[in-house]
Design a protein around this motif. Structure first.
Motif, PDB file in Angstrom:
ATOM      1  N   ARG A 110      -1.708  -4.064  -0.864  1.00 12.01           N
ATOM      2  CA  ARG A 110      -1.405  -5.399  -1.371  1.00 12.01           C
ATOM      3  C   ARG A 110      -2.695  -6.219  -1.561  1.00 12.01           C
ATOM      4  O   ARG A 110      -2.849  -6.943  -2.533  1.00 12.01           O
ATOM      5  CB  ARG A 110      -0.466  -6.113  -0.402  1.00 12.01           C
ATOM      6  N   LYS A 111      -3.620  -6.117  -0.569  1.00 11.34           N
ATOM      7  CA  LYS A 111      -4.838  -6.906  -0.637  1.00 11.34           C
ATOM      8  C   LYS A 111      -5.780  -6.424  -1.757  1.00 11.34           C
ATOM      9  O   LYS A 111      -6.699  -7.146  -2.159  1.00 11.34           O
ATOM     10  CB  LYS A 111      -5.574  -6.829   0.690  1.00 11.34           C
ATOM     11  N   CYS A 113      -5.322  -6.140  -4.830  1.00 12.95           N
ATOM     12  CA  CYS A 113      -5.196  -6.903  -6.087  1.00 12.95           C
ATOM     13  C   CYS A 113      -5.450  -8.392  -5.901  1.00 12.95           C
ATOM     14  O   CYS A 113      -5.234  -9.184  -6.828  1.00 12.95           O
ATOM     15  CB  CYS A 113      -3.791  -6.700  -6.658  1.00 12.95           C
ATOM     16  N   GLU A 114      -5.824  -8.810  -4.650  1.00 12.96           N
ATOM     17  CA  GLU A 114      -6.088 -10.224  -4.427  1.00 12.96           C
ATOM     18  C   GLU A 114      -7.387 -10.623  -5.141  1.00 12.96           C
ATOM     19  O   GLU A 114      -8.364  -9.867  -5.150  1.00 12.96           O
ATOM     20  CB  GLU A 114      -6.196 -10.500  -2.924  1.00 12.96           C
ATOM     21  N   ASN A 115      -7.403 -11.830  -5.700  1.00 17.44           N
ATOM     22  CA  ASN A 115      -8.560 -12.393  -6.422  1.00 17.44           C
ATOM     23  C   ASN A 115      -9.019 -11.480  -7.575  1.00 17.44           C
ATOM     24  O   ASN A 115     -10.203 -11.381  -7.890  1.00 17.44           O
ATOM     25  CB  ASN A 115      -9.737 -12.644  -5.484  1.00 17.44           C
ATOM     26  N   ASP A 119      -2.321  -6.916 -11.278  1.00 15.68           N
ATOM     27  CA  ASP A 119      -1.231  -6.735 -10.316  1.00 15.68           C
ATOM     28  C   ASP A 119      -0.611  -5.387 -10.560  1.00 15.68           C
ATOM     29  O   ASP A 119      -0.551  -4.910 -11.702  1.00 15.68           O
ATOM     30  CB  ASP A 119      -0.168  -7.838 -10.474  1.00 15.68           C
ATOM     31  N   THR A 137       2.694  -6.536  -6.238  1.00 11.65           N
ATOM     32  CA  THR A 137       1.621  -7.384  -5.713  1.00 11.65           C
ATOM     33  C   THR A 137       1.573  -8.757  -6.369  1.00 11.65           C
ATOM     34  O   THR A 137       0.789  -9.607  -5.949  1.00 11.65           O
ATOM     35  CB  THR A 137       0.253  -6.709  -5.937  1.00 11.65           C
ATOM     36  N   GLY A 138       2.354  -9.018  -7.391  1.00 12.59           N
ATOM     37  CA  GLY A 138       2.298 -10.312  -8.049  1.00 12.59           C
ATOM     38  C   GLY A 138       3.524 -10.560  -8.883  1.00 12.59           C
ATOM     39  O   GLY A 138       4.389  -9.685  -9.069  1.00 12.59           O
TER      40      GLY A 138
END
Length: 698
Positions: A110-111, A113-115, A119, A137-138
């Motif tokens: 999951r992390k 795709c952060e910033n 997604d 993830t989004g």
């Protein structure tokens, strides 16, 4: 001697000043024609640098265009080009996401795709074909680019459960990526998109720069080819450094070097990325082009000199073989050569029959060989017939017969040309013999006439004196000479007509002098022709000597109303000649003018200096028609007055020509209608003869 050398030095300095003034008078434009751009060394160096730079730029831009063309920048739209640019980064992220799922690290997945502008969804497709989203993830993916990856689950950490679904090993799962085309985050996707946009906007500009660079490179290349062999101030083609190497050897060296360099270059770039390969290939291609430019410049230089083929090693080897073979064959008699050729044909026939004796091709080969041999024998027979006819014609004295050597080869053609040359030689010899006999006959006739005329006068007037004295003594006897003498002894002086005796004596004296002059001219002509006259060359001023000679004939010219026009240069002109003989030349030519020039006409005498020689030119209009060529007028006893009703023996021009040639000069006669022109030329007196005759004078 020192004064003489100083005068010559002053004359030389004046001539140099005149030549300098002439050069300065030449327009600047005509002098600058020698200094062309193709002969300028700085221009060639600049052209080489421009060639290398434009070639490097052209290859770089061409490689760039090929790269973006492969990636679809010329065939696809802007968004498709951006998508293709992000495909690699997107697939790397999907593989990394799938790997985290295989290890059961769902939170790290999951992390991932952060910033980022991406997604990912993990989708399970059930038996009915429905998509079941297990992990997302989004949200809010409207207007995004979708990329899919089908990847089997490997279960690296054992059993994994995602959203109450237990992942089954080796079962296919769909990993779907969503990319936000607004790119709110600064990541690799955004940078890849920006780079793709820049490349897309530069695609046509790069193509134009590539074409322009290549065209400019071609222009520089053509200029260097045109400038090969040219140098400033020189009109001829100047050999280069590589000209001494045979062309084929130079070609092998350059092309083998180019092949080896290309092989090393491609092996070297096999471990590089795309950008490094393009740059390395551009640099290597530039180096290769510059080296090959040197080769093609030398090739163009050889073509300009016209020795392209003759300067090759192959030509020299073939020429040596040809000359050596021709030398060996030329030393073998013709009969032996014919026998050798015949046996060679027989051997070839034997080999052919041996190889194809059992096949139909053998019979065809044998028939073909016989047909060729038949035509060869017929050719030899016809050629020998032509040569035989020519030899018979020459034996019959037909010197104008010529053999047609158009279809002949080898020694047949050489023999035919020899027969033609022999016929021409016979014809020339016959013509010269006829001319010689004609001149001999005419010479005898002229000499007889010129001797007979004064002798006849002497005999006739002697008879008149004899008759006059005999009549005074009244004892004339034509048959008894003693009685005649007695009569002359008994005659009284007052009974003799002294006036008639004086007239007859004057005629006798004139004719005797004429006969004496004829004999002297004959002796002088013989000595001048054989070179037995003594010649003492010295510096003579032509103008002074010619003026003195003209003064001797001034009265005779006035009597014939001849207008004399003389032209002489302002500066004195000197030649090396014998003054006595040169005076005799002028005397003969002026005497000839007074005898044969048309009354009440003009006579031109001019002295000119041209190309290191002094020309003395005599021109007048002839009283009689000159129907003889100029070379015949130079012969002895030949006169333009064929009726011979004027005094003269026809030796004047012959003696003058012999005396001129005896003094290292030249005399030329030109007849143009009634114009009679004689040109006498001598080298200018530069003082060289005096220094050679008196080497110790310095």
């Amino acid at each position: 001697m020192s004064d003489r050398l100083q005068q010559e030095a002053m004359v030389t300095e004046e001539r140099q000043q005149e030549s300098t003034e002439k050069e300065e008078s030449i327009p600047r434009r005509s002098r600058n024609r020698k200094y062309r751009l193709t002969g300028s060394l700085p221009a060639k160096i600049i052209a080489f640098f421009l060639l290398a730079g434009s070639c490097l730029a052209g290859l770089l831009f061409t490689g760039f265009c090929i790269y973006i063309g492969i990636n679809g920048y010329y065939t696809e739209g802007r968004n498709a080009a951006i998508t293709d640019a992000m495909r690699k980064e997107c697939m790397d992220t999907l593989y990394e996401f799938a790997s985290l799922v295989d290890w059961g690290d769902i939170e790290e997945a999951r992390k991932l795709c952060e910033n980022k502008n991406i997604d990912i969804q993990l989708i399970w497709i059930d038996e009915r074909g429905r998509d079941n989203v297990l992990l997302d993830t989004g949200e809010g993916r409207d207007g995004t680019v979708i990329m899919d990856l089908h990847q089997p689950f490997r279960g690296e950490s054992g059993e994994v459960s995602v959203n109450r679904h237990t992942m089954k090993e080796d079962q296919q799962y769909l990993y779907r990526a969503f990319i936000d085309m607004d790119f709110p985050c600064d990541d690799n996707f955004r940078r890849s998109a920006e780079e793709a946009i820049r490349l897309y906007e530069l695609r046509y500009g790069a193509a134009g720069l590539a074409v322009g660079s290549i065209l400019f490179c071609i222009i520089c290349f053509i200029f260097l080819l045109c400038s090969a062999g040219h140098r400033s101030g020189q009109n001829d083609i100047v050999p280069g450094v590589l000209t001494g190497i045979p062309l084929d050897v130079l070609t092998v060296i350059f092309f083998c070097g180019a092949m080896f360099f290309t092989y090393i270059l491609f092996n070297f770039i096999s471990f590089m990325d795309d950008l490094s390969q393009v740059v390395t290939l551009a640099v290597g291609g530039t180096i290769l082009l510059v080296c090959m430019t040197f080769y093609f410049m030398d090739f163009a230089l050889r073509v300009k000199r016209g020795r392209c083929w003759r300067s090759s090693l192959i030509f020299k080897i073939l020429r040596g073989i040809w000359r050596g073979g021709g030398f060996l064959i030329g030393r073998i008699p013709l009969v032996i050569t014919t026998v050798m050729v015949y046996f060679g044909i027989c051997i070839l026939e034997l080999v052919g029959v041996t190889l194809f004796v059992r096949a139909e091709a053998g019979v065809l080969l044998w028939a073909l060989e016989k047909v060729i041999l038949l035509f060869l024998i017929l050719y030899i027979a016809v050629t020998c017939k032509k040569l035989l006819n020519a030899s018979r014609a020459l034996a019959e004295g037909r010197g104008d017969y010529e053999v047609n050597t158009a279809g002949m080869f080898g020694e047949f053609k050489e023999h035919g040309e020899n027969l033609n040359g022999l016929g021409q030689g016979i014809a020339r010899a016959v013509a010269e013999k006829i001319k010689s006999e004609h001149l001999k006959t005419e010479l005898i006739s002229n000499v007889s006439h010129d001797l007979k005329t004064p002798l006849t006068s002497i005999i006739n007037y002697t008879d008149l004196i004899y008759e006059e004295t005999a009549r005074a003594g009244k004892q004339v006897s034509d048959e008894n000479s003693d009685a005649a003498c007695a009569a002359m002894d008994n005659c009284r002086p007052e009974e003799v007509d002294r006036a008639k005796i004086a007239e007859y004596a004057e005629v006798l004296l004139r004719q005797s002098r004429r006969l004496k002059k004829l004999m002297e001219d004959l002796m002088e002509a013989a000595k001048a022709t054989t070179g037995n006259l003594e010649v003492n060359p010295e510096s003579c001023e032509v103008g002074v000597l010619l003026s003195q000679a003209v003064g001797e004939y001034q009265q005779r010219m006035e009597e014939k109303e001849l207008e004399l026009i003389t032209r002489q240069p302002e500066e004195p002109v000197k030649i090396m000649a014998d003054g006595r003989h040169l005076w005799r030349v002028f005397d003969n030519l002026l005497n000839n003018i007074c005898k044969y020039a048309q009354e009440k006409s003009r006579v031109y005498l001019s002295v000119e200096e041209k190309e290191g020689r002094v020309l003395i030119i005599f021109r007048n209009m002839s009283k009689y028609a000159l129907n003889l060529p100029a070379d015949e007028l130079e012969e002895r006893f030949v006169r333009g007055d064929k009726s011979r009703h004027m005094e003269g023996n026809g030796l004047g021009l012959s003696i003058a020509k012999s005396l001129v040639e005896l003094q290292k000069g030249q005399m030329e006669i030109l007849v143009d209608g009634d114009l009679f022109k004689v040109t006498v030329s001598f080298p200018c007196d530069s003082g060289l003869w005096y220094l050679q005759a008196h080497p110790n004078s310095l």
